[in-house]
Design an enzyme around this catalytic site. Structure first.
Site, PDB file in Angstrom:
ATOM      1  N   LYS A 107       0.728  -1.333   0.006  1.00 12.80           N
ATOM      2  CA  LYS A 107      -0.012  -0.029   0.071  1.00 12.80           C
ATOM      3  C   LYS A 107       0.839   1.177   0.130  1.00 12.80           C
ATOM      4  O   LYS A 107       0.412   2.385  -0.343  1.00 12.80           O
ATOM      5  CB  LYS A 107      -0.820   0.017   1.280  1.00 12.80           C
TER       6      LYS A 107
HETATM    7  C1  LIG Z   1      -4.098  -4.825   0.207  1.00 11.45           C
HETATM    8  C2  LIG Z   1      -3.359  -6.168   0.209  1.00 11.45           C
HETATM    9  C3  LIG Z   1      -3.458  -6.935  -0.735  1.00 11.45           C
HETATM   10  C4  LIG Z   1      -4.535  -6.848  -1.933  1.00 11.45           C
HETATM   11  O1  LIG Z   1      -4.644  -5.685  -2.654  1.00 11.45           O
HETATM   12  P1  LIG Z   1      -5.998  -5.374  -3.629  1.00 11.45           P
HETATM   13  O2  LIG Z   1      -6.109  -3.872  -3.678  1.00 11.45           O
HETATM   14  O3  LIG Z   1      -7.054  -6.088  -3.062  1.00 11.45           O
HETATM   15  O4  LIG Z   1      -5.499  -5.996  -4.817  1.00 11.45           O
HETATM   16  C5  LIG Z   1      -2.652  -7.885  -0.856  1.00 11.45           C
HETATM   17  N1  LIG Z   1      -1.527  -8.179   0.238  1.00 11.45           N
HETATM   18  C6  LIG Z   1      -1.534  -7.054   1.117  1.00 11.45           C
HETATM   19  C7  LIG Z   1      -0.548  -7.482   1.783  1.00 11.45           C
HETATM   20  C8  LIG Z   1      -2.274  -6.169   0.853  1.00 11.45           C
HETATM   21  O5  LIG Z   1      -2.184  -5.307   2.021  1.00 11.45           O
END
Ligand SMILES: *Cc1c(COP(=O)(O)O)cnc(C)c1O
Length: 492
Positions: A107
């Site tokens: 993120k």
């Molecule tokens: C948010 C997140 C995802 C998935 O992200 P999407 O926006 O749903 O594709 C996968 N792994 C981790 C560790 C995350 O924080």
């Protein structure tokens, strides 16, 4: 460059799309076209330069020098100059590490950049109100948004997370957050409940009115915001360029990307890269037991009428996958009426079905699979024993799905596995792949270190003993009140 809403309404500028987060009709903003960008063959890969080339086509009103500066500042907080390093695992497979930012999950790639885009967008739109960022998090977005927006003038942030639905490290990261404009609240419910609550708040004219009286305007840092999606397109390009520069692929050679996804944001960024001209063979969508997307790609039926499971890959514990709507918009031939019908069916019956032709179109690009908790642990252990590489549970879900994909299809295309979190963010679960973990998360961190020798990031060891500042919990029904009266306000 104009942005359309997937559910209709006036097109807006990029700045307006970023400030609003979601359209007044409840739709998501999508670009009118996908600017063509060729991967660079320049021997050395410069993340910031590629980021500039990928992003500027979508932001024609933003001054190019300022954009370059924003990118440079955003990624200076990462612990490595290549920002998202690529590690080779086998002849066919490489891992793209997206977790070298301040909160150790992917993120950060978007949320270190979004505050800069937001400030520039506010300037462009002449917005005088304070932007109030409302976040529903399945664990990682919350902390990344808090870090990205803390002390950013003209903004405030409130994060809702599902009580008991995040890892201990994720919880601690959030409740110990410092900053003069941040607020965190646990919700009695799961992530889908929290996300639905936030969407309802966005759709409420009444709440918008109350906030406007205080000089606030709501916006979103969730991946429904186009400003979140845009920075995520970049690492598809940089990883491709890295493979090129290492001679692992030839110019024009298509590669696969395997992505652990829940809200469909990360993998959708890959689809946008493909539409921009990046040579991609298959996008492999990896889920855990919450396999609503696997079924969707197999049968063309999206059906959220199913139990919600809590898993160790909690950031993809999602049944209502928001960003899929952007893909549906393209699949429908960009017909907002069709998207509205599917979304209405989803709201009323909890499901919708694609026509055969649309499903066939999907299958040309996407593959999908899911794996159980036992598979996840077995994969972490097997990969570590074979290669010495330690994966977090989300990355392991993708790895397991990828291995099965290869067995089923025999596809030997070079593949990039998106690694979305540092394993120490989920230390207790990861330790469980090797030995029985105890109850104390920090003791488990030590044991995992002793067991694997993988370096513990500073952000994790630094959490021990930090004061817990945000311990508020609310019911789902109370979320609107909590937004109108943030704790930080009532205390003043
Ligand atoms: C948010 C997140 C995802 C998935 O992200 P999407 O926006 O749903 O594709 C996968 N792994 C981790 C560790 C995350 O924080």
């Amino acid at each position: 460059m104009r942005f359309f809403s997937t559910r209709g309404g006036e097109p807006v500028s990029a700045a307006e799309a970023i400030v609003r987060g979601i359209s007044p009709s409840g739709g998501l903003y999508v670009p009118e076209s996908y600017p063509a960008v060729k991967p660079s063959r320049n021997g050395t890969v410069d993340y910031c330069q590629t980021a500039l080339r990928v992003m500027r086509g979508y932001l024609p009103e933003t001054n190019e020098d300022s954009l370059r500066e924003m990118i440079r500042s955003a990624y200076a907080s990462f612990d490595t100059a290549d920002v998202t390093p690529v590690t080779r695992l086998s002849e066919e497979e490489s891992v793209l590490e997206l977790w070298h930012g301040p909160t150790m999950a992917f993120k950060d790639v978007a949320l270190q950049m979004l505050p800069y885009l937001m400030r520039d967008s506010l300037r462009q739109t002449g917005e005088k109100k304070q932007v109030y960022i409302l976040v529903a998090t399945s664990g990682d977005t919350g902390k990344a948004a808090l870090e990205g927006f803390k002390n950013v003038e003209g903004t405030r942030v409130l994060v809702f997370y599902p009580e008991g639905g995040v890892s201990e490290a994720q919880r601690l990261q959030m409740v110990t957050q410092e900053g003069n404009n941040v607020d965190v609240c646990a919700v009695r419910g799961n992530f889908d409940d929290a996300q639905t609550g936030v969407k309802q708040i966005f759709a409420s004219g009444e709440i918008a009115g109350k906030l406007a009286e205080k000089g606030w305007r709501l916006s979103s840092a969730n991946s429904i915001n186009f400003g979140r999606l845009l920075p995520q397109i970049v690492y598809y390009y940089t990883s491709y360029e890295t493979l090129l520069s290492r001679g692992e692929i030839q110019p024009g050679e298509a590669v696969n990307y395997c992505v652990p996804t829940g809200n469909f944001g990360d993998i959708l960024a890959g689809e946008y890269a493909r539409r921009m001209g990046l040579p991609i063979h298959k996008l492999i969508c990896a889920s855990n037991r919450n396999n609503v997307l696997t079924d969707f790609f197999e049968r063309g039926v999206y059906d959220e009428n199913r139990p919600f499971y809590q898993s160790m890959s909690c950031s993809i514990d999602i049944l209502i996958s928001s960003n899929l709507e952007r893909l549906l918009f393209e699949l429908s031939g960009r017909r907002e009426q069709t998207v509205c019908e599917w979304m209405r069916a989803l709201k009323e019956k909890g499901m919708y079905a694609l026509p055969e032709t649309a499903l066939a179109q999907l299958k040309q690009i996407f593959a999908a699979g899911w794996c159980s908790e036992e598979d996840t642990l077995a994969t972490i252990r097997r990969v570590f024993e074979k290669t010495g590489y330690l994966m977090d549970p989300h990355t392991a879900v993708a790895q397991c799905v990828y291995e099965r994909y290869v067995l089923q299809t025999g596809d030997r295309t070079k593949t990039v596995l998106l690694s979305t979190a540092n394993p120490y963010k989920f230390a207790s679960d990861v330790l469980g792949a090797f030995e029985t973990a105890g109850l104390d998360d920090f003791a488990n961190v030590e044991r995992l270190l002793n067991r694997t020798g993988a370096a513990v990031p500073k952000g994790i060891s630094g959490l021990a003993g930090k004061p817990e500042l945000h311990l508020d919990v609310c019911d789902l029904a109370d979320m609107p009140n909590r937004v109108v009266k943030p704790i930080s306000e009532t205390e003043k």
